[in-house]
Each structure stands twice: as C-alpha cells, then as structure tokens.
Scaffold this active site. Structure first.
Site, mmCIF file in Angstrom:
data_model
loop_
_atom_site.group_PDB
_atom_site.id
_atom_site.type_symbol
_atom_site.label_atom_id
_atom_site.label_comp_id
_atom_site.label_asym_id
_atom_site.label_seq_id
_atom_site.Cartn_x
_atom_site.Cartn_y
_atom_site.Cartn_z
ATOM 1 N N ARG A 117 -35.325 27.721 47.377
ATOM 2 C CA ARG A 117 -36.201 29.044 47.440
ATOM 3 C C ARG A 117 -37.482 29.184 47.888
ATOM 4 O O ARG A 117 -37.868 30.273 48.273
ATOM 5 C CB ARG A 117 -35.904 29.736 45.969
ATOM 6 C CG ARG A 117 -37.096 28.825 44.956
ATOM 7 C CD ARG A 117 -37.045 29.115 43.545
ATOM 8 N NE ARG A 117 -38.034 28.263 42.887
ATOM 9 C CZ ARG A 117 -37.645 27.082 42.469
ATOM 10 N NH1 ARG A 117 -36.789 26.286 42.827
ATOM 11 N NH2 ARG A 117 -38.705 26.350 41.824
ATOM 12 N N CYS A 173 -39.480 29.783 34.989
ATOM 13 C CA CYS A 173 -38.512 29.097 36.071
ATOM 14 C C CYS A 173 -37.916 28.017 35.301
ATOM 15 O O CYS A 173 -36.880 27.255 36.020
ATOM 16 C CB CYS A 173 -39.093 29.142 37.438
ATOM 17 S SG CYS A 173 -39.589 30.917 37.957
#
Length: 257
Positions: free
Chosen positions: A71, A188
């Site tokens: 990402r 996360c």
C-alpha cells in the site's frame, strides 16, 4: 521535444475550470509539510507532486519494510531489502516524478521540540501520520501558527478526513478533546488496512489542499468525510458549527495567549 512535453505537462489539469492557468501557477508556488511518509503519506505526496506542488517537506522516522509494499506506493523491494529511511526512498521516487519540486526530507519524529521548526516556511500541513498523539501535536501547532491542516486517518477499509482552517473551522481537538486510551481504537497493526481506503483519504486531503491553494480558505468546505469501502458506506457531515470556543487548541482563550 522535452521542452514541448514540459509545456504540455499540466495542460489537462489547467483546463479544469476551477484551477485554470492561474491556479496552476498558485499550486507551483505552494509549500507543504507532510507529517508521515507511510501509506497515507506517500499517496498524498505522489498526488501533490504530480499536481505540480512547488515544495514538499517530508517527515518520518521509520524505515521501509516488506509489509509496507502492498500500500505504500513510492517504495520498492530494493528499498525494503535495504531498510532505507522512508523519507529518503520517497524523495528519490518523487524526484523521478517531477525534478522541479523542491523536496526537503527530514529523517526524524515530529515532537514538541521540533514541530515549530518543521512548520516553518510552509503554507499548509498534510496529515500522513498513524497515531493520535502526533495528530494532536500537529493540530495544536497549526492552530497556534495559523496554518491550514488537512487531517486524515485510515484503518482496515475505513477512512476519514477533515480540513482544519484556524479561525474558520473546528480543529481536531474540538471533535476529540481527549486522546483515546491505548488499545481503545483499532490500528493498522491490529485491524489491517487496504490500499483503496488509503487512496480515498489521500484524495480528500489533496483535493482540499488544491482548493485552498487555488481559491483560498473559503473554497474549502468544512466537512468531515468518512467511508467504509468494504461496507460501501459514505458520509459527509458539515462541521462548521462544531467549533468549540473553549477548545484548548483553537479556542478564544488559546488564540489570545
């Protein structure tokens, strides 16, 4: 040939009526600070530099890891294998995108001792951080210095963003007077994160910054935006009335000091 290509570089963007040629010049004169060069930060940096931003200061204390690659769009396997500082790897990639953008890479953690210096000489601040302690530190500094701050956060498939325009909008502390206790909020590390949510939040932050640079503070809507991409749930809330006059970061007594 190269000169012709350069002259054409922003032709599609400047044909967009709300930006135009004057707006493109304003973007090129813009100077921004980006706190955090991870998933959100690198995506913001990529969009802003490609839009023609003239100066970007990158701040992060972390190094590229293999888990970043799905990402964090400016990093490569070579950078992960070398454990390269994120700001160095990001700056190199951004320079390859647009060598005319002045890049200032700071391999450090933003803290109370250096935040004022990090904010020096910029027009606005992007949030690419991953924790509320840093966000509230930056929020308070921007309120004190009168700098627009574009808050954003991403976890799992959820993302949110809000512009903080000192003197005009509520700040982050108006909405969240106290920091969440450790473990109260998903991260996360605990809940994971997907790249599309990152790109959505980055798009919100950069779009508001472009509106600011080309049209001034009144061009930026005072909205808190949120979305859960997996659940296909999108929300926009007008937060203009949420400003707290007693806020310790942006309230009347704070600004008077």
């Amino acid at each position: 040939m190269i000169a012709a290509m350069n002259d054409d570089r922003y032709s599609r963007q400047s044909r967009f009526a709300p930006i135009g040629e004057r707006g493109q010049v304003a973007i090129a004169s813009g100077r921004a600070l980006l706190i955090g060069s991870g998933a959100l930060g690198t995506t913001i940096a990529d969009m802003a530099v490609r839009a023609g931003l003239g100066f970007l200061r990158l701040v992060d204390h972390d190094r590229v890891a293999w888990s970043n690659l799905p990402r964090q769009s400016l990093f490569t396997e070579a950078a992960a294998a070398a454990g390269e500082p994120k700001v160095a790897a990001a700056a190199r990639a951004l320079h390859a995108i647009d060598a005319r953008c002045e890049l200032d890479a700071r391999f450090c953690r933003a803290d109370a001792g250096n935040i004022a210096a990090l904010c020096d000489g910029v027009d606005l601040v992007f949030d690419g951080s991953d924790n509320f302690e840093t966000r509230h530190l930056v929020n308070a500094a921007c309120c004190r210095l009168g700098l627009p701050y574009f808050y954003g956060g991403v976890v799992a498939a959820y993302g949110c963003a809000m512009p903080v325009l000192p003197g005009r909008s509520p700040c982050l502390a108006c909405l969240q007077a106290e920091l969440p206790a450790p473990g109260d909020q998903p991260t996360c590390h605990t809940a994971g994160v997907i790249a599309p949510a990152v790109h959505l939040v980055a798009a919100w932050e950069v779009t508001d910054a472009l509106k600011l640079l080309t049209g001034g503070p009144t061009a930026v809507p005072l909205h808190f935006r949120s979305a859960d991409l997996w659940a296909d749930d999108y929300r926009v809330v007008d937060v203009a009335r949420w400003r707290d006059p007693d806020c310790l970061s942006c309230g009347t007594s704070c600004c008077a000091r």
